[in-house]
Design an enzyme around this catalytic site. Sequence first.
Site, PDB file in Angstrom:
ATOM      1  N   CYS A 101       0.822  -1.212   0.000  1.00 17.53           N
ATOM      2  CA  CYS A 101       0.000   0.000   0.000  1.00 17.53           C
ATOM      3  C   CYS A 101       0.858   1.265   0.000  1.00 17.53           C
ATOM      4  O   CYS A 101       0.442   2.302   0.483  1.00 17.53           O
ATOM      5  CB  CYS A 101      -0.988  -0.017   1.157  1.00 17.53           C
ATOM      6  SG  CYS A 101      -0.203  -0.063   2.744  1.00 17.53           S
ATOM      7  N   LEU A 103       3.848   1.995   1.419  1.00 16.15           N
ATOM      8  CA  LEU A 103       4.644   2.424   2.578  1.00 16.15           C
ATOM      9  C   LEU A 103       6.028   1.773   2.607  1.00 16.15           C
ATOM     10  O   LEU A 103       6.772   1.922   3.568  1.00 16.15           O
ATOM     11  CB  LEU A 103       3.886   2.125   3.880  1.00 16.15           C
ATOM     12  CG  LEU A 103       2.529   2.811   4.032  1.00 16.15           C
ATOM     13  CD1 LEU A 103       1.873   2.406   5.351  1.00 16.15           C
ATOM     14  CD2 LEU A 103       2.654   4.338   3.966  1.00 16.15           C
ATOM     15  N   SER A 108      11.716  -1.910   3.501  1.00 14.77           N
ATOM     16  CA  SER A 108      12.100  -1.782   4.900  1.00 14.77           C
ATOM     17  C   SER A 108      12.703  -3.099   5.417  1.00 14.77           C
ATOM     18  O   SER A 108      13.759  -3.101   6.056  1.00 14.77           O
ATOM     19  CB  SER A 108      10.876  -1.376   5.733  1.00 14.77           C
ATOM     20  OG  SER A 108      11.220  -1.313   7.078  1.00 14.77           O
ATOM     21  N   ASP A 149      12.050   4.276  -2.283  1.00 12.54           N
ATOM     22  CA  ASP A 149      11.829   3.554  -1.027  1.00 12.54           C
ATOM     23  C   ASP A 149      13.148   3.242  -0.328  1.00 12.54           C
ATOM     24  O   ASP A 149      13.330   3.538   0.855  1.00 12.54           O
ATOM     25  CB  ASP A 149      11.091   2.231  -1.285  1.00 12.54           C
ATOM     26  CG  ASP A 149       9.645   2.447  -1.672  1.00 12.54           C
ATOM     27  OD1 ASP A 149       9.294   3.583  -2.034  1.00 12.54           O
ATOM     28  OD2 ASP A 149       8.868   1.482  -1.614  1.00 12.54           O
TER      29      ASP A 149
HETATM   30  O1  PMV Z   1       5.322   3.433  -3.273  1.00 11.50           O
HETATM   31  P1  PMV Z   1       4.334   3.101  -4.373  1.00 11.50           P
HETATM   32  O2  PMV Z   1       4.595   1.749  -4.964  1.00 11.50           O
HETATM   33  O3  PMV Z   1       2.948   3.291  -3.940  1.00 11.50           O
HETATM   34  O4  PMV Z   1       4.657   4.112  -5.574  1.00 11.50           O
HETATM   35  C1  PMV Z   1       4.525   5.476  -5.423  1.00 11.50           C
HETATM   36  C2  PMV Z   1       5.398   6.287  -6.223  1.00 11.50           C
HETATM   37  C3  PMV Z   1       5.243   6.344  -7.734  1.00 11.50           C
HETATM   38  O5  PMV Z   1       5.596   7.667  -8.081  1.00 11.50           O
HETATM   39  C4  PMV Z   1       3.852   6.061  -8.241  1.00 11.50           C
HETATM   40  C5  PMV Z   1       6.197   5.346  -8.352  1.00 11.50           C
HETATM   41  C6  PMV Z   1       7.661   5.628  -8.136  1.00 11.50           C
HETATM   42  O6  PMV Z   1       8.426   4.664  -8.263  1.00 11.50           O
HETATM   43  O7  PMV Z   1       8.052   6.761  -7.894  1.00 11.50           O
END
Ligand code: PMV
Length: 303
Positions: A101, A103, A108, A149
Site C-alpha cells: 500500500c 509504505l 524496509s 523507497d
Molecule cells: O510506493 P508506491 O509503490 O505506492 O509508488 C509510489 C510512487 C510512484 O511515483 C507512483 C512510483 C515511483 O516509483 O516513484
Amino acid sequence: MKSPAKAILFGEHAVVYGYRAISMAINLYSYVNIKESNDITLYLHNLNKSLTINLEELKTINPLKFGDFKYSLMAIKKVYEYLDINNGIFTEISSQIPVSCGLGSSASITLSLIRGISNFFGYSLTDDEIAELGYQVEKEVQGKASRTDTATITYKGTLEIKKNKMKKINNDLLKSCKFLVVFVENRKKGTSEIIKDVAKCKDKDIIFKEIDALIDEFYNIDDKRILGNLMYRNHLLLKKLNISTPKIDKIVEIGNIYGYGAKLTGAGGGGCVLILVDESREKELINRLINENVKIFDCKVVY
Ligand code: PMV
C-alpha cells in the site's frame, strides 16, 4: 535491527516523469533479529512461516521462486555475496508496516536484513553501500524499481527526489508535524499498472507541473495549516489523474475537515491516506475515522 517505512508527502507519479517528489521516513518499523546458526533460516513472524536452506544452496537458488521469502532471500543473497560471508544465520523478521500500500514494507525488511546481517558479522557498511544493495534487491525482485523507497528508508528524514537523484532536506516545519497514516483499502492494481493508467491521462503534464509548483510553495512556508492545504491541493491533482477512489476521497475529506489537510500517498488505486494532524482536534479526527473501519497509524518523520 529495525528500519522505518516511507510515505510520499508530495509528487508521486510526477516523479516518474522527472518532476520532484518529497518522501519521508516514518516511524512504522520492520524488525530483524539475527542469531548464529549452521544453515540459513528465515522465520517470517507475521505469516508464521519459515524456510531453511544451506550455505551452498544460497549460492545457487533463485530467490524469485520462494514466494513470501523472495525479498528476504534476495537481500541475504546480495549481502552475503557483497561481503563474502560463509557462516549461517537464524533470522526472525517481523513488521508493523501494512503491505502493498505504498509504505515501502518490502524495502524496509530488505534494509533491516542488509544492515542487520552486515552488523552481525562486524562490518560497518556506509549508507551509500546499503542503499545501493537495497536498490539492487528491489530491482532483481521487481524487474524495475525506483530508488525512492530504499533511499528514504536508508538515509531517513526527508528527501527530495528528482530523476532518481536524492537530496536530503532539512525542514523544520516537518519536524514538528504529527501525521496519521490511514490504511483505507487494498489496492486493486499494482504500482506499475497504475503508472500505465496515468500514462494515458492526456492532461498529465499540466497536472505534474502544478504538483511540482506545490513543492516550491512547500519550501517557503512555516505554517502547518498551509502545509495541510498544499497536501490537499496535491490530492485534488492526483484525483484529476484518476488514481483516487471514493473511499480514499472520503478519508481525505475527513482529514481535511478535522486535520490540517490530507492526501492519498503512494501510487493510488486504494492504499493509504496521509493526514496532517491538528493536535487540538485530534480526538475528533480519530473518532470520525474509527467509524470508517480503517486502520490508523500515528506517525512522525524519523531521522
Ligand atoms: O510506493 P508506491 O509503490 O505506492 O509508488 C509510489 C510512487 C510512484 O511515483 C507512483 C512510483 C515511483 O516509483 O516513484
